[in-house]
Design an enzyme around this catalytic site. Structure first.
Site, PDB file in Angstrom:
ATOM      1  N   LYS A 165       0.836  -1.210   0.000  1.00 19.31           N
ATOM      2  CA  LYS A 165       0.000   0.000   0.000  1.00 19.31           C
ATOM      3  C   LYS A 165       0.870   1.258   0.000  1.00 19.31           C
ATOM      4  CE  LYS A 165      -2.061  -1.133   3.903  1.00 19.31           C
ATOM      5  NZ  LYS A 165      -1.354  -2.398   4.239  1.00 19.31           N
ATOM      6  N   ARG A 178      -0.478  -8.827  13.470  1.00 16.77           N
ATOM      7  CA  ARG A 178      -1.049  -7.847  12.516  1.00 16.77           C
ATOM      8  C   ARG A 178      -1.874  -8.552  11.445  1.00 16.77           C
ATOM      9  NH1 ARG A 178       4.364  -4.941  11.053  1.00 16.77           N
ATOM     10  NH2 ARG A 178       3.189  -4.057   9.314  1.00 16.77           N
ATOM     11  N   ARG A 198      11.187  -0.734  11.081  1.00 17.26           N
ATOM     12  CA  ARG A 198      10.082  -0.449  11.996  1.00 17.26           C
ATOM     13  C   ARG A 198      10.085  -1.394  13.198  1.00 17.26           C
ATOM     14  NH1 ARG A 198       4.804   0.191   8.269  1.00 17.26           N
ATOM     15  NH2 ARG A 198       3.949  -1.067   9.937  1.00 17.26           N
ATOM     16  N   ARG A 238      11.886  -5.384   4.895  1.00 18.20           N
ATOM     17  CA  ARG A 238      11.664  -3.954   4.597  1.00 18.20           C
ATOM     18  C   ARG A 238      12.539  -3.027   5.456  1.00 18.20           C
ATOM     19  NH1 ARG A 238       5.696  -1.944   5.431  1.00 18.20           N
ATOM     20  NH2 ARG A 238       6.007  -2.970   7.404  1.00 18.20           N
ATOM     21  N   ARG A 288      -9.892   0.573   8.679  1.00 17.68           N
ATOM     22  CA  ARG A 288      -9.402  -0.753   9.036  1.00 17.68           C
ATOM     23  C   ARG A 288     -10.462  -1.583   9.744  1.00 17.68           C
ATOM     24  NH1 ARG A 288      -3.581   0.320   8.880  1.00 17.68           N
ATOM     25  NH2 ARG A 288      -2.495  -1.643   9.168  1.00 17.68           N
TER      26      ARG A 288
HETATM   27  P1  AP5 Z   1       4.824  -1.613   1.810  1.00 17.52           P
HETATM   28  O1  AP5 Z   1       4.483  -0.773   0.643  1.00 17.52           O
HETATM   29  O2  AP5 Z   1       5.584  -0.982   2.924  1.00 17.52           O
HETATM   30  O3  AP5 Z   1       3.526  -2.373   2.347  1.00 17.52           O
HETATM   31  P2  AP5 Z   1       2.256  -1.806   3.171  1.00 17.52           P
HETATM   32  O4  AP5 Z   1       1.054  -2.468   2.611  1.00 17.52           O
HETATM   33  O5  AP5 Z   1       2.286  -0.303   3.194  1.00 17.52           O
HETATM   34  O6  AP5 Z   1       2.593  -2.444   4.556  1.00 17.52           O
HETATM   35  P3  AP5 Z   1       2.543  -1.871   6.059  1.00 17.52           P
HETATM   36  O7  AP5 Z   1       3.296  -2.856   6.900  1.00 17.52           O
HETATM   37  O8  AP5 Z   1       3.004  -0.448   6.110  1.00 17.52           O
HETATM   38  O9  AP5 Z   1       1.054  -1.984   6.322  1.00 17.52           O
HETATM   39  P4  AP5 Z   1       0.365  -2.049   7.685  1.00 17.52           P
HETATM   40  O10 AP5 Z   1      -1.029  -1.930   7.223  1.00 17.52           O
HETATM   41  O11 AP5 Z   1       0.699  -3.207   8.540  1.00 17.52           O
HETATM   42  O12 AP5 Z   1       1.044  -0.854   8.480  1.00 17.52           O
HETATM   43  P5  AP5 Z   1       0.557   0.578   8.900  1.00 17.52           P
HETATM   44  O13 AP5 Z   1       1.729   1.468   8.931  1.00 17.52           O
HETATM   45  O14 AP5 Z   1      -0.637   0.988   8.108  1.00 17.52           O
HETATM   46  O15 AP5 Z   1       5.634  -2.892   1.245  1.00 17.52           O
HETATM   47  C1  AP5 Z   1       6.218  -3.829   2.135  1.00 17.52           C
HETATM   48  C2  AP5 Z   1       7.560  -4.296   1.545  1.00 17.52           C
HETATM   49  O16 AP5 Z   1       7.299  -5.077   0.388  1.00 17.52           O
HETATM   50  C3  AP5 Z   1       8.495  -3.168   1.116  1.00 17.52           C
HETATM   51  O17 AP5 Z   1       9.823  -3.516   1.418  1.00 17.52           O
HETATM   52  C4  AP5 Z   1       8.303  -3.073  -0.410  1.00 17.52           C
HETATM   53  O18 AP5 Z   1       9.482  -2.679  -1.072  1.00 17.52           O
HETATM   54  C5  AP5 Z   1       7.950  -4.532  -0.744  1.00 17.52           C
HETATM   55  N1  AP5 Z   1       7.007  -4.617  -1.861  1.00 17.52           N
HETATM   56  C6  AP5 Z   1       5.922  -3.830  -2.075  1.00 17.52           C
HETATM   57  N2  AP5 Z   1       5.264  -4.225  -3.173  1.00 17.52           N
HETATM   58  C7  AP5 Z   1       5.932  -5.290  -3.669  1.00 17.52           C
HETATM   59  C8  AP5 Z   1       5.740  -6.144  -4.802  1.00 17.52           C
HETATM   60  N3  AP5 Z   1       4.724  -5.961  -5.658  1.00 17.52           N
HETATM   61  N4  AP5 Z   1       6.620  -7.155  -4.993  1.00 17.52           N
HETATM   62  C9  AP5 Z   1       7.657  -7.338  -4.146  1.00 17.52           C
HETATM   63  N5  AP5 Z   1       7.911  -6.558  -3.067  1.00 17.52           N
HETATM   64  C10 AP5 Z   1       7.055  -5.562  -2.825  1.00 17.52           C
HETATM   65  O19 AP5 Z   1       0.014   0.321  10.380  1.00 17.52           O
HETATM   66  C11 AP5 Z   1       0.912   0.036  11.452  1.00 17.52           C
HETATM   67  C12 AP5 Z   1       0.114  -0.034  12.757  1.00 17.52           C
HETATM   68  O20 AP5 Z   1      -0.500   1.258  13.008  1.00 17.52           O
HETATM   69  C13 AP5 Z   1      -1.049  -1.030  12.782  1.00 17.52           C
HETATM   70  O21 AP5 Z   1      -0.618  -2.338  13.129  1.00 17.52           O
HETATM   71  C14 AP5 Z   1      -1.964  -0.400  13.843  1.00 17.52           C
HETATM   72  O22 AP5 Z   1      -1.476  -0.675  15.144  1.00 17.52           O
HETATM   73  C15 AP5 Z   1      -1.802   1.098  13.583  1.00 17.52           C
HETATM   74  N6  AP5 Z   1      -2.814   1.619  12.644  1.00 17.52           N
HETATM   75  C16 AP5 Z   1      -2.588   2.167  11.418  1.00 17.52           C
HETATM   76  N7  AP5 Z   1      -3.736   2.551  10.838  1.00 17.52           N
HETATM   77  C17 AP5 Z   1      -4.727   2.232  11.713  1.00 17.52           C
HETATM   78  C18 AP5 Z   1      -6.142   2.350  11.655  1.00 17.52           C
HETATM   79  N8  AP5 Z   1      -6.777   2.868  10.580  1.00 17.52           N
HETATM   80  N9  AP5 Z   1      -6.860   1.894  12.722  1.00 17.52           N
HETATM   81  C19 AP5 Z   1      -6.248   1.383  13.810  1.00 17.52           C
HETATM   82  N10 AP5 Z   1      -4.899   1.222  13.914  1.00 17.52           N
HETATM   83  C20 AP5 Z   1      -4.142   1.646  12.865  1.00 17.52           C
END
Ligand code: AP5
Length: 215
Positions: A13, A172, A161, A127, A88
């Site tokens: 994402k 997660r 992270r 990552r 979410r």
């Molecule tokens: P990346 O693009 O970083 O993936 P992502 O989907 O953004 O993954 P996140 O881990 O950031 O998502 P998340 O939803 O767990 O975390 P968030 O920060 O939102 O890609 C990952 C890796 O893969 C990278 O190295 C990239 O290079 C590689 N890659 C990408 N695409 C690829 C492809 N096609 N092929 C190969 N490699 C690829 O949330 C963190 C925490 O915050 C949550 O656990 C929660 O506690 C809190 N939080 C956030 N939002 C909320 C909400 N709305 N409600 C409640 N809690 C929340």
């Protein structure tokens, strides 16, 4: 244009949001990035969110809904935005509908990125980002052009992270399937849910998303 990039942790994402932001002139709104900034700044919200994030659990709805409600009112969101990591759960999706209605705008598309669990764990555990400009990399899939040097700003400092460890990733993913995946039927019923193959190469996924956005 207002879109949601929807998918499990590690689906890509953030990677795709940064590309779409540049190509379509939209603003990336990542609740994860906003919460991490609040944790780093030790704000009231940040202190409340930190424990949940480290445990791989969702932060409470009142915090994230409040953050997004304030953010979408800012001037840079007037031309449209990409929601990355929000909503979410169904309560957040319903709250988003209310916010958008109050702003007099509508959601154009929800793009679901489908990736299998094994690949998610590999992506997250490999990552890392530039400590200076936050450009994203991966140990095997997306290395800097020059080893140890950020392509964008030339920094040699990188970071990982706190929640990117095997135990927290498993939690997660559990949270995603229990709370977040049930949002999909909500958007399917509205007729705005589109799927892309998130297992494809990064450039291919970008092309699939661009095709959805220009259709
Ligand atoms: P990346 O693009 O970083 O993936 P992502 O989907 O953004 O993954 P996140 O881990 O950031 O998502 P998340 O939803 O767990 O975390 P968030 O920060 O939102 O890609 C990952 C890796 O893969 C990278 O190295 C990239 O290079 C590689 N890659 C990408 N695409 C690829 C492809 N096609 N092929 C190969 N490699 C690829 O949330 C963190 C925490 O915050 C949550 O656990 C929660 O506690 C809190 N939080 C956030 N939002 C909320 C909400 N709305 N409600 C409640 N809690 C929340």
């Amino acid at each position: 244009m207002i879109i949601i990039l929807f998918g499990p942790p590690g689906a890509g994402k953030g990677t795709q949001a940064q590309r779409i932001e540049k190509a379509h002139g939209l603003v990336q709104l990542s609740t994860g990035d906003m919460l991490r900034a609040a944790v780093a700044a030790k704000t009231h919200y940040g202190q409340k969110a930190q424990e949940k994030m480290q445990a791989g659990q969702l932060v409470s709805d009142d915090i994230v809904i409040g953050i997004i409600a304030d953010r979408i009112k800012e001037d840079d969101c007037k031309n449209g935005f990409i929601l990355d990591g929000f909503p979410r759960n169904v309560a957040q999706a319903k709250a988003l509908d209310v916010m958008l209605e109050e702003e007099g705008v509508k959601l154009d598309a929800v793009v679901q990125m489908e990736v299998n669990d094994e690949a998610l764990v590999d992506r997250i555990s490999g990552r890392y980002t530039c400590a200076n400009c936050n450009e994203g990399y991966h140990d095997t899939n997306l290395k800097p052009k020059v080893d140890g040097v950020c392509d964008v700003c030339g920094s040699t400092e990188f970071k990982r992270r706190a929640d990117d460890n095997a135990e927290t990733v498993a939690k997660r993913l559990d949270e995603y399937y229990a709370q977040t995946a049930p949002v999909l039927p909500y958007y399917a019923e509205k007729g705005i849910l589109q799927q892309v193959d998130g297992m494809a190469a990064i450039d291919d996924v970008t092309a699939q998303i661009n095709a959805v956005l220009t259709a």
